[in-house]
Structure formats: C-alpha cells, structure tokens
Design an enzyme around this catalytic site. Structure first.
Site, PDB file in Angstrom:
ATOM      1  N   HIS A   1      74.336  54.912  14.171  1.00 21.46           N
ATOM      2  CA  HIS A   1      73.287  54.649  15.163  1.00 21.46           C
ATOM      3  C   HIS A   1      72.939  55.917  15.945  1.00 21.46           C
ATOM      4  O   HIS A   1      71.769  56.149  16.279  1.00 21.46           O
ATOM      5  CB  HIS A   1      73.734  53.551  16.124  1.00 21.46           C
ATOM      6  CG  HIS A   1      73.790  52.182  15.513  1.00 21.46           C
ATOM      7  ND1 HIS A   1      72.750  51.662  14.773  1.00 21.46           N
ATOM      8  CD2 HIS A   1      74.756  51.223  15.528  1.00 21.46           C
ATOM      9  CE1 HIS A   1      73.067  50.434  14.369  1.00 21.46           C
ATOM     10  NE2 HIS A   1      74.284  50.158  14.798  1.00 21.46           N
TER      11      HIS A   1
ATOM     12  N   HIS B   1      80.271  53.320  11.902  1.00 17.90           N
ATOM     13  CA  HIS B   1      79.089  52.475  12.065  1.00 17.90           C
ATOM     14  C   HIS B   1      78.311  52.904  13.311  1.00 17.90           C
ATOM     15  O   HIS B   1      77.075  53.036  13.273  1.00 17.90           O
ATOM     16  CB  HIS B   1      79.528  51.013  12.179  1.00 17.90           C
ATOM     17  CG  HIS B   1      78.425  50.053  12.478  1.00 17.90           C
ATOM     18  ND1 HIS B   1      77.881  49.222  11.530  1.00 17.90           N
ATOM     19  CD2 HIS B   1      77.766  49.767  13.636  1.00 17.90           C
ATOM     20  CE1 HIS B   1      76.932  48.486  12.074  1.00 17.90           C
ATOM     21  NE2 HIS B   1      76.853  48.793  13.363  1.00 17.90           N
ATOM     22  N   GLU B   2      79.020  53.141  14.413  1.00 26.02           N
ATOM     23  CA  GLU B   2      78.350  53.530  15.662  1.00 26.02           C
ATOM     24  C   GLU B   2      77.760  54.937  15.559  1.00 26.02           C
ATOM     25  O   GLU B   2      76.689  55.202  16.116  1.00 26.02           O
ATOM     26  CB  GLU B   2      79.328  53.425  16.836  1.00 26.02           C
ATOM     27  CG  GLU B   2      79.849  52.022  17.097  1.00 26.02           C
ATOM     28  CD  GLU B   2      78.731  50.997  17.201  1.00 26.02           C
ATOM     29  OE1 GLU B   2      77.652  51.331  17.725  1.00 26.02           O
ATOM     30  OE2 GLU B   2      78.932  49.858  16.740  1.00 26.02           O
TER      31      GLU B   2
ATOM     32  N   GLU C   1      71.687  46.904  11.299  1.00 21.47           N
ATOM     33  CA  GLU C   1      73.126  46.701  11.166  1.00 21.47           C
ATOM     34  C   GLU C   1      73.563  46.821   9.708  1.00 21.47           C
ATOM     35  O   GLU C   1      74.611  47.399   9.406  1.00 21.47           O
ATOM     36  CB  GLU C   1      73.517  45.335  11.733  1.00 21.47           C
ATOM     37  CG  GLU C   1      73.256  45.192  13.225  1.00 21.47           C
ATOM     38  CD  GLU C   1      73.892  46.303  14.041  1.00 21.47           C
ATOM     39  OE1 GLU C   1      75.068  46.624  13.789  1.00 21.47           O
ATOM     40  OE2 GLU C   1      73.202  46.863  14.906  1.00 21.47           O
TER      41      GLU C   1
END
Length: 643
Positions: A174, A170-171, A262
């Site tokens: 980004h 997930h990070e 998100e």
C-alpha cells in the site's frame, strides 16, 4: 503497470472519490430538503391545498448548510490528519515503538519493518502497536516520509515471524502503490458524511435534558415552545436517520475503493516474501481465533478501509464489505487450500524471544562489495520489492546491528553515527572536526564519533545508505529545536575543509529532508506540475550536475548532455547545459525540491534521463550511484538498493 503509472492511477482514484462524495452529498441534500419541507409546512399549520414540494428558498438554505457542514467537517478532519500516519495510529489508540526498545516482540516487529524499508528503498516508517487482541494492521501517511505502520497486539501474540512478515509486506504494498494518500483523504470524506448523524445524536441528547426543564409548561401557557421543540426533535431524528444514510454511502465508498486493492496487495506481499504460507497463515489465524480482525476503537468505522482485514462487522451484506472474504483471499494464495484454519496462537520458541544472532556465514567485516545494477535497471526497480532484495536487506540489517547495535537506535548514538559518516579521511582535518564537536556537542558525542569512525570506514560504501535509513527513526525523536542544532553542526562539519563532496551532499540532503518533513508534516499538494517547460530550469541544473560527475571535458559534457536529453520526449526541447562554474550544491538542493512537485510521469523521465547521463561514459562511479539514489528519494520514488 510500473510505480509511476500506479501513482498517477492513485490520483485518478482520488478523482473518483470526489465523484462519489459529490453524489453522496446530493443524496443527503435531497433527503434533508424533503424533511425540511414537511417540517416547515407542518410547523406553520398550512392547509394541504397550499402545500408545495418545490420551495427554492428552503432548497437553497438546506444546500448551503449541508455542503458547509459536511465540507468543513471533512476539511477539519483531513487537516487534523495532516500530521501523517502517526496521527492516524494514535487516533486509533496506537502506542509508538521507540527505536531503542528492548521488548522482544517489539524488537522483532521493528526488524521486519526495517528489512522491508531497506529492501524497498523507503524511509523506515514509524511503528505503532494498537491495544487490540484481534489480528489486524494498517499503513497510513501522505508520503513515505510521514508513513506509519501499525499492528495490533494480537499480531504480536499470535503470528509467527513469517506470518508477521507477510502482513507487513502487504502494508508496504500500500505504501509503494500510493494507496495511503487516498486512504487518509477517504477518512476525511467518511467523517464529513457521518457528521450529520453525530449532530443529530447530539441534538437528541440535548433535547432530553431540555424536556425536563419546563418546556411542557411553556407549551401549556401557549407560548408555542412545545411546537418548536417538536419541530427541532423531528429535525434531530431526521438528521440522525439521514446521517445513517450517510453511513450506508460511506460503507459503499469504502467498499468501492478498498476491496480490489486488497487482492493486489496480497499478491504483491507473496511476491515480496516468496513465501505464500506466511500471508495465508496470518489470514487463517484471523479466521480461526474468536476475535478475528475486529477492532473496538470508536474510530474504526471511519478507518475501516485502511486495515489489513475487516475491522468492523458488516450488517449490509458482502457487497458493502471493505475487504474480500477471508476464504477468497486464502484461495487466491493457496488454490488447493483444504479449508482448515489456525485456531491457536503461534507458539514462539524460547530462542525467538531474543534478538536473532548473525548466521555463521555472515561476518561483520571484512564486507564483500555488493553488486552494482545499471542506472536504467534501478529506474525500472523503483517502487518494487523483490524477494532477493528482501533477503539482502535482512542480511544487511543483521550485519549492521551486530556491528553497531545501539548506534543505530539511540538518539545520541544515531547523531554520532551521522557525524562520523562525514568525517574527513585526512587525520589533521578530522582532528579539527572532532575538536569542533567536542566544543559544540560535548565530550560524550565527540568520543562516540571517534570510536565509530574506524568501524564505519571498514564497511563497504553500499552499507552507508542503509546505515542512514536505520538511524533516521532515532534522529526523528529529537525535538525541532534540537534537530535544527544537529543539522547546523552537520553542515559545519561538512564545510570545515572548504569543499563539499558528493557523498557529503547525499548524507546532508537525505537527513535534512527527512527531518524537515517529519518536523513540519503536511499533506502533499493536491495538484502537481504537468508542464515540462515549468520544470526545465531546475532539471537543467540537475542534469548538468550529473553530467559533470562523468566528465569535465566541455565538448564531451555537451555531447553526453544532448544524448541524454534526447531520451525524454517532453523535456528534450527545453533543456540546456549549465556551465560548471554556475553550479553549486545549494542550487541543486533547490532544483530537487522543485522537481519533487512534478507529476509522477515527469519524475520518471527525470530519473530516466539522469540514468542515461550516468551511463554515457560506460561506467557508474560510487558517487554517481549514491547521488542517483538521493535524487530518487528526493522525488519520493523509492529506489531499492542494487541487488
């Protein structure tokens, strides 16, 4: 939407952030102006008949002071964060994990991060652990070269490896989507908006002390001090309350910028890992444990938009929340979710507390050569992270770790590994290089290089770039002066035989650029070059160098160059083949630095044209593939290894 469009879209979101910021400042100015007019009129005891709402002088000074205070505070904060993601992590209490750590939970976290970095083609980011028992994480930085990934201690204590991998994926989404730059600038904006509340609170605390120092006596003596103190008190209370309005707008901005991203990052993480249960499991544990994802750090408010899950309590309703509700995120991943949460930590088996062993079917040597994707396929893969690439990266990391171990982690050993990569195949020249190292770097370094060299040459060339990526964090531990000596010795080793190969250029380029950016971190330019004509000269140098790797025939080189240039709608009329005699690696270095200032749309065309040039003769050599990936890294375009 591809990587390049996402980067330009991130720039557009920065513009939107500026608009929100300006509107917020205008609202604050209006509120302060009303308060100032009331305080000023009251302090002068003017009759109601003389009261006027519009007072240009007061409006001017309120505007100047407000814009100056908020603007300066924001700029100071952004400048303080220009050191990169590590500065953000440390401001939240993070402790950096050293590459050579032997702590099992830290080693597990580093392994997951390294695998993601290799699979996505990004430098391995710095890794931090926050001393918080809740479950949360974030990625921060201006670029992949100064990025940091941080997780809370609660992640390490409560999550399985699959769940931890889902959070890290997930990070990395980004990082790949260009969200980090916007997030750091947003931290500066939020701090500027909140600074009025900080100033108001500071004045109130000061006045409490002053009130005990005789101001009552001053007011009784008729000196007017009491009235002045009352006016200052009213101003301080107003600043605090208006600063609270700033908090309201700050949360609104964070919500507007963060919430939808998100969902996108969750979807990307599932795609990366091909394991929905990992990410959804982490979200279920957040919902199931008492602490959830909330952070205790006093800086959590200004960094709320960074986190994997909501790090602060929301009192203003869901519309102002920085993250979507947990149940919505879980159902987006698991539509048939039964609503049950995980209310206990993952129980790690004893075998998981030691570094994982290499599976029996993967041997350190001999290494099977990896498949080679076409250059155009590699362009399309920029900024992506596939499940197959992650599986290959996991196998590569484990294989390299079993073969080289500490050579990838320790500062001295990592330096020796890089030295060994550029040793000459000719034994006589290699002996001269080792003699130079023994004199300049010492017996221990020379002996380590001598031992590493035969193990390195056994490996497939496709493993060399992952070796460099894994060694870079250890190299980054060097102080700036020591780093400069290391780079000088590396250049000297390369130049000792009187020539520089493409691979030697790639190694020195990647290592030098990474260490330079780590040692002198700064925010990227807020504006990029959008004109193809401005970048035509450096691009001509680069494209010509790529062409001459395919052919030395002048007529064929001209034809390949023309055909490749035609594939770019904006560059085709500006490019000119540079004679081979006028090309050198120093000039190529400068050209890549200049091209890295171009807008991402132009960088895509640079990579696409170079891909056509490499493919012009119908084959891709190892030198061409390695140079192509070095070009992509130089342009901050993370290119995964060919699958």
């Amino acid at each position: 939407m591809d990587f390049f469009e996402r980067q330009d879209q991130a720039r557009g979101r920065t513009t939107l952030l500026v608009v929100y910021f300006v509107l917020t400042v205008l609202c604050i100015i209006a509120a302060l102006y009303v308060v100032s007019v009331l305080i000023f009129t009251k302090s002068l005891s003017r009759p109601a008949s003389e009261f006027q709402w519009w007072q240009p002088t007061i409006f001017f000074w309120v505007s100047v002071v407000t814009v100056s205070v908020i603007g300066i505070a924001s700029l100071i904060k952004i400048q303080a964060l220009s050191g990169g993601g590590g500065v953000v992590a440390e401001s939240l209490g993070g402790r950096k994990i050293e590459p050579f750590t032997q702590d099992p939970s830290h080693r597990r976290l580093l392994n997951v991060v390294e695998e993601m970095a290799i699979a996505s083609g990004t430098p391995v980011p710095e890794v931090y652990v926050l001393p918080e028992q809740s479950i949360n994480a974030f990625a921060a930085g201006f670029s992949p070269h100064d990025a940091a990934v941080a997780v809370t201690q609660g992640c390490l204590d409560n999550l399985s490896r699959d769940e931890l991998q889902g959070v890290i994926a997930h990070e990395f989404s980004h990082i790949l989507n260009g969200d980090m730059r916007l997030n750091i600038r947003l931290m500066g904006v939020i701090f500027g908006i909140l600074v009025l509340a900080v100033i108001g609170g500071g004045i109130l605390r000061s006045l409490r002390f002053v009130s005990l120092s005789g101001n009552r006596r001053n007011s009784k003596d008729g000196g007017g001090g009491g009235g002045f103190i009352i006016a200052i008190l009213a101003l301080a209370v107003s600043l605090y309350l208006i600063g609270s309005i700033g908090v309201f707008f700050g949360r609104l901005i964070q919500s507007a910028v963060s919430r939808q991203r998100e969902f996108l990052a969750d979807a990307a993480a599932v795609q990366f890992t091909r394991n929905p249960g990992g990410l959804s499991g982490a979200l279920k544990r957040i919902g199931g444990i008492g602490l959830g994802s909330r952070l205790e750090s006093p800086h959590a408010q200004e960094a709320a938009h960074l986190f994997f899950a909501s790090g602060i309590r929301s009192y203003l309703g869901g519309i102002f929340a920085t993250h979507p509700p947990l149940d919505e995120r879980i159902r987006a991943i698991e539509p048939d979710w039964d609503g049950r949460l995980f209310n206990s930590p993952y129980a790690w088996p004893d075998s998981a507390l030691t570094p994982p062993k290499l599976p029996p079917h993967i041997k350190p040597s001999p290494i099977t050569p990896k498949a080679t994707a076409s250059p155009l396929e590699m362009v399309f893969a920029v900024g992506t992270l596939s499940a197959s690439a992650l599986e290959q990266a996991t196998a590569t990391r484990r294989s390299l770790e079993e073969e080289f171990g500490l050579a990838l982690r320790g500062p001295l050993e990592a330096r020796s590994l890089i030295y060994a990569l550029v040793l000459d195949a000719d034994e006589t020249r290699r002996s001269q290089q080792l003699g130079y190292l023994q004199t300049e770097a010492g017996d221990e370094v020379a002996q380590t290089v001598r031992e590493l060299y035969p193990r390195i040459v056994r490996r497939d060339r496709a493993d060399y770039l992952p070796m460099i990526e894994l060694a870079l964090p250890a190299l980054s531990q060097m102080e700036k002066s020591f780093s400069e000596r290391f780079l000088h010795r590396l250049n000297r080793l390369v130049e000792m035989d009187g020539k520089v190969t493409v691979f030697e250029f790639v190694v020195t380029r990647l290592v030098r650029r990474h260490l330079t950016l780590r040692n002198t971190p700064k925010a990227p330019p807020s504006t990029y070059i959008w004109s193809a004509s401005v970048l035509a000269a450096p691009f001509s140098q680069l494209l010509s160098a790529v062409i001459y790797l395919s052919t030395q025939n002048p007529a064929e080189a001209e034809r390949f160059f023309t055909e490749a240039a035609r594939t770019s709608p904006v560059f085709k009329d500006h490019l000119k083949l540079v004679p081979a005699a006028q090309l050198n690696f120093a000039g190529l270095d400068q050209s890549l630095d200049q091209l890295a200032r171009g807008a991402y749309g132009l960088r895509k065309q640079v990579l696409t044209v170079c891909a056509h040039a490499i493919s012009a003769d119908g084959k891709t050599s190892t030198d061409e593939a390695e140079l192509f990936r070095a070009i992509a890294v130089s342009l901050d375009c993370p290119m995964p290894p060919p699958a």
